[in-house]
Design a protein around this motif. Structure first.
Motif, mmCIF file in Angstrom:
data_model
loop_
_atom_site.group_PDB
_atom_site.id
_atom_site.type_symbol
_atom_site.label_atom_id
_atom_site.label_comp_id
_atom_site.label_asym_id
_atom_site.label_seq_id
_atom_site.Cartn_x
_atom_site.Cartn_y
_atom_site.Cartn_z
ATOM 1 N N GLN A 120 17.734 -6.186 0.219
ATOM 2 C CA GLN A 120 18.012 -4.868 -0.216
ATOM 3 C C GLN A 120 17.344 -4.386 -1.288
ATOM 4 N N VAL A 121 16.957 -3.519 -1.554
ATOM 5 C CA VAL A 121 16.675 -2.575 -2.441
ATOM 6 C C VAL A 121 17.607 -2.058 -3.731
ATOM 7 N N VAL A 122 17.138 -2.694 -4.506
ATOM 8 C CA VAL A 122 18.540 -1.712 -5.854
ATOM 9 C C VAL A 122 17.673 -1.502 -7.036
ATOM 10 N N SER A 123 15.944 -1.256 -6.953
ATOM 11 C CA SER A 123 15.772 -0.478 -7.622
ATOM 12 C C SER A 123 13.934 -0.931 -8.042
ATOM 13 N N ILE A 124 13.524 -0.077 -8.081
ATOM 14 C CA ILE A 124 12.129 0.226 -8.079
ATOM 15 C C ILE A 124 10.929 0.023 -9.788
ATOM 16 N N ARG A 125 10.726 -0.675 -10.142
ATOM 17 C CA ARG A 125 9.730 0.138 -11.609
ATOM 18 C C ARG A 125 8.564 -0.395 -12.400
ATOM 19 N N THR A 126 8.601 0.363 -12.553
ATOM 20 C CA THR A 126 6.676 -0.215 -12.912
ATOM 21 C C THR A 126 6.003 0.023 -14.698
ATOM 22 N N ASP A 127 5.270 -1.222 -14.500
ATOM 23 C CA ASP A 127 4.577 -1.911 -16.055
ATOM 24 C C ASP A 127 3.685 -0.316 -16.663
ATOM 25 N N ASN A 145 0.723 -1.104 -0.244
ATOM 26 C CA ASN A 145 -0.488 -0.158 0.001
ATOM 27 C C ASN A 145 1.565 0.870 0.007
ATOM 28 N N GLU A 146 -0.040 2.460 -0.413
ATOM 29 C CA GLU A 146 1.158 3.384 0.403
ATOM 30 C C GLU A 146 2.500 3.333 1.081
ATOM 31 N N GLU A 147 2.084 3.682 2.563
ATOM 32 C CA GLU A 147 2.401 3.040 2.996
ATOM 33 C C GLU A 147 3.932 2.506 3.552
ATOM 34 N N SER A 148 3.512 1.293 3.000
ATOM 35 C CA SER A 148 4.684 -0.129 2.835
ATOM 36 C C SER A 148 5.433 0.343 1.339
ATOM 37 N N TYR A 149 5.167 1.680 0.248
ATOM 38 C CA TYR A 149 5.668 1.642 -0.316
ATOM 39 C C TYR A 149 6.937 3.064 0.198
ATOM 40 N N LYS A 150 6.093 3.912 0.287
ATOM 41 C CA LYS A 150 7.014 4.854 1.278
ATOM 42 C C LYS A 150 7.784 4.043 2.261
ATOM 43 N N LYS A 151 7.233 3.598 2.659
ATOM 44 C CA LYS A 151 8.809 2.303 4.101
ATOM 45 C C LYS A 151 9.936 1.782 2.768
ATOM 46 N N THR A 152 9.321 1.231 2.009
ATOM 47 C CA THR A 152 10.732 0.647 1.062
ATOM 48 C C THR A 152 11.713 1.764 0.612
ATOM 49 N N VAL A 153 10.932 2.618 0.416
ATOM 50 C CA VAL A 153 11.911 3.706 -0.539
ATOM 51 C C VAL A 153 12.448 4.491 0.458
ATOM 52 N N GLU A 154 12.196 4.344 1.586
ATOM 53 C CA GLU A 154 12.658 5.409 2.332
ATOM 54 C C GLU A 154 13.969 4.401 3.670
ATOM 55 N N THR A 155 13.793 2.873 3.892
ATOM 56 C CA THR A 155 14.742 1.837 4.659
ATOM 57 C C THR A 155 15.512 1.270 3.587
ATOM 58 N N LYS A 156 15.449 2.005 1.992
ATOM 59 C CA LYS A 156 15.978 0.712 0.779
ATOM 60 C C LYS A 156 15.768 -0.531 0.977
ATOM 61 N N GLU A 157 14.566 -1.502 2.038
ATOM 62 C CA GLU A 157 14.041 -2.995 2.346
ATOM 63 C C GLU A 157 13.256 -2.982 1.870
ATOM 64 N N THR A 158 12.357 -4.113 1.577
ATOM 65 C CA THR A 158 11.133 -3.940 1.414
ATOM 66 C C THR A 158 9.780 -4.087 2.195
ATOM 67 N N TRP A 159 9.424 -3.579 2.171
ATOM 68 C CA TRP A 159 7.931 -3.939 3.149
ATOM 69 C C TRP A 159 6.492 -3.772 2.220
ATOM 70 N N PHE A 160 6.019 -5.037 2.498
ATOM 71 C CA PHE A 160 4.828 -5.066 1.861
ATOM 72 C C PHE A 160 3.399 -4.357 3.142
ATOM 73 N N HIS A 189 7.064 -6.568 6.753
ATOM 74 C CA HIS A 189 9.204 -5.727 6.912
ATOM 75 C C HIS A 189 9.460 -7.026 6.816
ATOM 76 N N LYS A 190 10.102 -7.550 5.293
ATOM 77 C CA LYS A 190 10.649 -8.607 4.824
ATOM 78 C C LYS A 190 11.927 -9.089 6.199
ATOM 79 N N GLY A 191 11.866 -10.048 6.652
ATOM 80 C CA GLY A 191 12.864 -10.590 6.966
ATOM 81 C C GLY A 191 12.532 -9.749 8.245
#
Length: 207
Positions: A66-73, A31-46, A56-58
């Protein structure tokens, strides 16, 4: 994030992919919150649909990503998140959640054979099962492992000089195996090696 199209429940599907091996690890939702946390922490949140809470995965298992990139379709209603995982992605202990084969239509061998071999070598080092050749190598230590790498390198050279393609395949496979054992013995991740190759490639491409 303003361009992302969340569904009527405020969620967007996320395909998590290994940034180096390109293996698809899992399908989750944000959701929007988990997306923001993913961007802020550079770790996956769902967002867990079953528990109706952020995830928070893990955080519990230690298998963070560890997030390297985020792409959309093209429709901005689905994401691909490329990660460097610190352990298995699946709660079963498998490297990927997509480990159950339903159909196979050809004999193409993918990169997952290497990831499987790496996992086996890591497990051998942890458990040291009696009678296993990999256990023998770890017990003998770095000198023995290096000797085997040297021997297999020589065999690769000989097969190449003899123009023996079939022998070359077998000897190169032996060399690859012993090299992976050596990397594990020295606590050097195979993925770190690939990162070095990637950096060299990027440097040459931009020069």
């Amino acid at each position: 994030m303003t361009n992302l199209q969340f569904d009527d429940k405020g969620l967007i599907p996320v395909i998590v992919q290994h940034a180096i091996t390109r293996e698809v690890l899992t399908l989750a939702y944000m959701n929007e919150e988990s997306y923001k946390k993913t961007v802020e922490t550079k770790e996956t949140w769902f967002f867990s649909r079953s528990r109706q809470e952020l995830w928070h995965k893990g955080a519990t298992s230690g298998n963070k990503q560890q997030v390297v990139s985020i792409r959309t379709d093209c429709d901005s209603d689905a994401l691909v998140v490329e990660v460097l995982p610190n352990g298995p992605a699946c709660h079963t202990g498998e490297e990927t959640c997509f480990h159950n084969n339903l159909e196979k239509f050809d004999d193409t061998v993918g990169y997952n054979v290497i990831t499987s071999l790496i996992s086996i070598i890591e497990e051998r080092q942890k458990t040291m099962p009696e009678g296993a050749y990999t256990t023998y190598l770890f017990n003998e230590g770095v000198d023995k492992i290096c000797k085997k790498v040297g021997e297999e390198s020589a065999e690769v050279i000989i097969a190449s000089k003899n123009n023996d393609a079939e022998e070359l395949k077998w000897e190169a496979a032996d060399l690859m195996y012993h090299l992976l054992v050596l990397l594990q013995n020295q606590n050097v991740s195979f993925y770190e090696l690939l990162q070095v190759l990637q950096k060299r490639h990027e440097t040459k491409t931009h020069n």
